[in-house]
Design an enzyme around this catalytic site. Structure first.
Site, PDB file in Angstrom:
ATOM      1  N   ASP A 172       0.852  -1.189   0.000  1.00 51.01           N
ATOM      2  CA  ASP A 172       0.000   0.000   0.000  1.00 51.01           C
ATOM      3  C   ASP A 172       0.887   1.238   0.000  1.00 51.01           C
ATOM      4  O   ASP A 172       1.760   1.374   0.854  1.00 51.01           O
ATOM      5  CB  ASP A 172      -0.921   0.007   1.226  1.00 51.01           C
ATOM      6  CG  ASP A 172      -2.046   1.028   1.081  1.00 51.01           C
ATOM      7  OD1 ASP A 172      -2.354   1.421  -0.065  1.00 51.01           O
ATOM      8  OD2 ASP A 172      -2.621   1.428   2.103  1.00 51.01           O
ATOM      9  N   HIS A 177      -4.008  13.865   0.864  1.00 48.67           N
ATOM     10  CA  HIS A 177      -4.222  12.957   2.001  1.00 48.67           C
ATOM     11  C   HIS A 177      -3.049  13.023   2.978  1.00 48.67           C
ATOM     12  O   HIS A 177      -3.239  13.156   4.189  1.00 48.67           O
ATOM     13  CB  HIS A 177      -4.416  11.520   1.509  1.00 48.67           C
ATOM     14  CG  HIS A 177      -4.466  10.506   2.615  1.00 48.67           C
ATOM     15  ND1 HIS A 177      -5.528  10.422   3.502  1.00 48.67           N
ATOM     16  CD2 HIS A 177      -3.584   9.547   2.994  1.00 48.67           C
ATOM     17  CE1 HIS A 177      -5.293   9.453   4.370  1.00 48.67           C
ATOM     18  NE2 HIS A 177      -4.120   8.902   4.100  1.00 48.67           N
ATOM     19  N   ARG A 225       1.090  17.021  13.034  1.00 49.32           N
ATOM     20  CA  ARG A 225       2.209  17.987  13.028  1.00 49.32           C
ATOM     21  C   ARG A 225       1.765  19.237  12.281  1.00 49.32           C
ATOM     22  O   ARG A 225       2.135  19.442  11.125  1.00 49.32           O
ATOM     23  CB  ARG A 225       3.435  17.391  12.301  1.00 49.32           C
ATOM     24  CG  ARG A 225       4.004  16.121  12.891  1.00 49.32           C
ATOM     25  CD  ARG A 225       5.092  15.542  11.996  1.00 49.32           C
ATOM     26  NE  ARG A 225       4.611  15.238  10.661  1.00 49.32           N
ATOM     27  CZ  ARG A 225       4.002  14.094  10.332  1.00 49.32           C
ATOM     28  NH1 ARG A 225       3.823  13.153  11.221  1.00 49.32           N
ATOM     29  NH2 ARG A 225       3.581  13.903   9.104  1.00 49.32           N
ATOM     30  N   GLU A 229     -10.685   3.661   3.614  1.00 39.52           N
ATOM     31  CA  GLU A 229      -9.823   4.487   2.774  1.00 39.52           C
ATOM     32  C   GLU A 229     -10.190   4.259   1.316  1.00 39.52           C
ATOM     33  O   GLU A 229     -10.191   3.118   0.841  1.00 39.52           O
ATOM     34  CB  GLU A 229      -8.339   4.163   3.019  1.00 39.52           C
ATOM     35  CG  GLU A 229      -7.870   4.627   4.399  1.00 39.52           C
ATOM     36  CD  GLU A 229      -6.364   4.517   4.610  1.00 39.52           C
ATOM     37  OE1 GLU A 229      -5.710   3.728   3.907  1.00 39.52           O
ATOM     38  OE2 GLU A 229      -5.851   5.236   5.488  1.00 39.52           O
ATOM     39  N   ASP A 264      -9.190   0.188   1.921  1.00 40.58           N
ATOM     40  CA  ASP A 264      -8.226  -0.178   2.954  1.00 40.58           C
ATOM     41  C   ASP A 264      -8.821   0.185   4.322  1.00 40.58           C
ATOM     42  O   ASP A 264      -8.510   1.221   4.897  1.00 40.58           O
ATOM     43  CB  ASP A 264      -6.919   0.587   2.693  1.00 40.58           C
ATOM     44  CG  ASP A 264      -5.827   0.232   3.672  1.00 40.58           C
ATOM     45  OD1 ASP A 264      -5.915  -0.821   4.323  1.00 40.58           O
ATOM     46  OD2 ASP A 264      -4.869   1.025   3.790  1.00 40.58           O
ATOM     47  N   GLN A 309      -4.210   1.996  14.975  1.00 40.95           N
ATOM     48  CA  GLN A 309      -3.116   2.489  14.132  1.00 40.95           C
ATOM     49  C   GLN A 309      -2.287   3.556  14.850  1.00 40.95           C
ATOM     50  O   GLN A 309      -1.053   3.527  14.820  1.00 40.95           O
ATOM     51  CB  GLN A 309      -3.719   3.065  12.844  1.00 40.95           C
ATOM     52  CG  GLN A 309      -2.701   3.532  11.819  1.00 40.95           C
ATOM     53  CD  GLN A 309      -3.356   4.214  10.612  1.00 40.95           C
ATOM     54  OE1 GLN A 309      -4.577   4.263  10.490  1.00 40.95           O
ATOM     55  NE2 GLN A 309      -2.537   4.735   9.716  1.00 40.95           N
TER      56      GLN A 309
END
Ligand code: MN
Length: 410
Positions: free
Chosen positions: A122, A129, A138, A194, A228, A235
């Site tokens: 992947d 994205h 961030r 996703e 996905d 995660q």
């Protein structure tokens, strides 16, 4: 091209498409080609002599997967597609004469994963994205320093890739609740999807061999829609330092029909301009993207459906040719049936974001549904449907849909 088959004007499976898949006939996986609301049984057509003019081992159609057919090579895939296009426009063809034996109803057909997928990768190739997700973690430095130099990716789990229509159980896992100092184990509370597409390798390479961007597309058999599924809380806790793991590998869904590169050729378009310039081994001639419309629907348990995203494959910063060239740049081999997914395909506008993580901006904003309810992430018994299609000058080439429903955790 005038075909003798009745095809609805807005059908994804026009005479210009002819995608390959595996459907179930008499309990067996059988290679087929979609046309309108029907499937051409390639084994039956072959036995009746429809492909006699093409030199390849017809036993490939006895296999319950497409890998042996794909191994016959690009000239066979293209040649067979041409024979079918001609036969579908000729009332004197074998296909027409024996249509009651060869054609099967597509709408009631059970479909299977069409290839044996040895390896699955992947990527993370949409700049919108990557920037959106980066911003949430961030705010001042959303894109990491490597992102514009490398098509970033990771190796996923191929054996948990399932066919559209297969239910997915909400995964359980380890997460760190907000403000907690210790992790817990339980059902994911941030279940997401996703919006992706994936390509399937059609020509292998040996270990140690590299593939140039120029030759990369020769190694691609075709493309499917890819969802996905992602458990964001699992995660988030696990991804440092080695990347996605149990937040991803509990299941991924693909659409059943593989649309060939021949069918996609009319929809080729200009690549996104890359700045700074990429290293020479990643350079392309600049027309390696494809104009493929993408839509995501979320349907509630009660059956209310809302289109939550409209995007396009052409927004990809890194093209398939670059992904493939990069994947082999170190001599990593390719095998027939390997699958490489794009990464979430987001556009610039908020309604073109390809995941609920982005649409709800990390769970902070509600996504409004047509029935007056809201979502931040996917609830139990919600279904997600992804559709993909190309349209130009009256020609439509579509992928059908990729559907999955989230069931409650045990
Ligand atoms: Mn992904």
């Amino acid at each position: 091209m005038e075909t003798w088959i009745d095809i609805a004007e807005n059908s994804d499976f026009s005479i210009h498409n002819l995608p390959f898949g595996i459907f179930v006939r008499d309990g067996r996986g059988t290679p087929g080609v979609a046309i309108g609301d029907q499937i051409i049984d390639l084994h039956a057509a072959s036995k009746l002599g429809q492909f006699d003019s093409l030199d390849f081992d017809k036993a490939v159609f006895e296999a319950e997967i497409l890998n042996p057919f794909i191994a016959t090579g690009k000239s066979t895939w293209s040649g067979l597609r041409q024979i079918l296009q001609d036969a579908l426009c000729d009332q004197g063809s074998i296909l027409h004469e024996f249509k009651s034996k060869i054609l099967v109803d597509r709408l009631s057909a059970e479909m299977r994963v069409p290839v044996s997928i040895g390896d699955y990768t992947d990527f993370y190739s949409s700049i919108e994205h990557a920037t959106n997700v980066g911003k949430m973690f961030r705010p001042d430095n959303p894109l990491l320093p490597n992102w514009k130099h490398i098509p970033v990716g990771y190796h996923g789990r191929s054996s948990s890739i399932v066919i559209s229509g297969t239910d997915i159980k909400r995964p359980k896992g380890q997460t760190l609740p907000p403000d907690a100092d210790k992790p817990i184990y339980g059902p994911s509370k941030r279940m997401d999807m996703e919006l992706e597409m994936a390509f399937i390798i059609g020509k292998p390479t040996a270990l140690g061999e590299t593939v140039s961007t120029e030759n990369a597309e020769d190694h691609i058999f075709g493309k499917v829609i890819f969802n996905d599924w992602s458990a964001r809380d699992i995660q988030k806790w696990e991804y440092v330092p080695l990347g996605p793991f149990l937040g991803k590998n509990f299941g991924s869904s693909i659409s059943p029909w593989i649309v060939t590169m021949d069918a996609l050729e009319p929809f080729r378009c200009e690549s996104v301009t890359q700045d700074p310039e990429v290293l020479p081994y990643l350079k392309t001639n600049g027309s390696n993207n494809f104009d493929i419309n993408l839509e995501v629907d979320l349907s509630t348990e009660e059956g209310n459906t809302t289109t939550i995203c409209r995007s396009n494959f052409k927004y990809m910063y890194w093209s398939m040719a670059q992904q493939l060239a990069h994947h082999t740049a170190n001599g990593c081999n390719l095998n027939i049936g390997d699958m490489m997914a794009s990464g979430t395909i987001s556009g610039k506008e908020k309604n073109s974001y390809g995941s609920l993580l982005e649409l709800s901006w990390g769970g902070k904003e509600n996504i409004d549904l047509n029935d007056g309810t809201q979502r931040t992430f996917i609830q139990d018994n919600d279904s997600v449907t992804i559709r993909a299609w190309c349209e130009k000058e009256g020609k439509r080439v579509g992928f059908g849909s990729c559907i999955g429903k989230i069931l409650p955790a045990d």
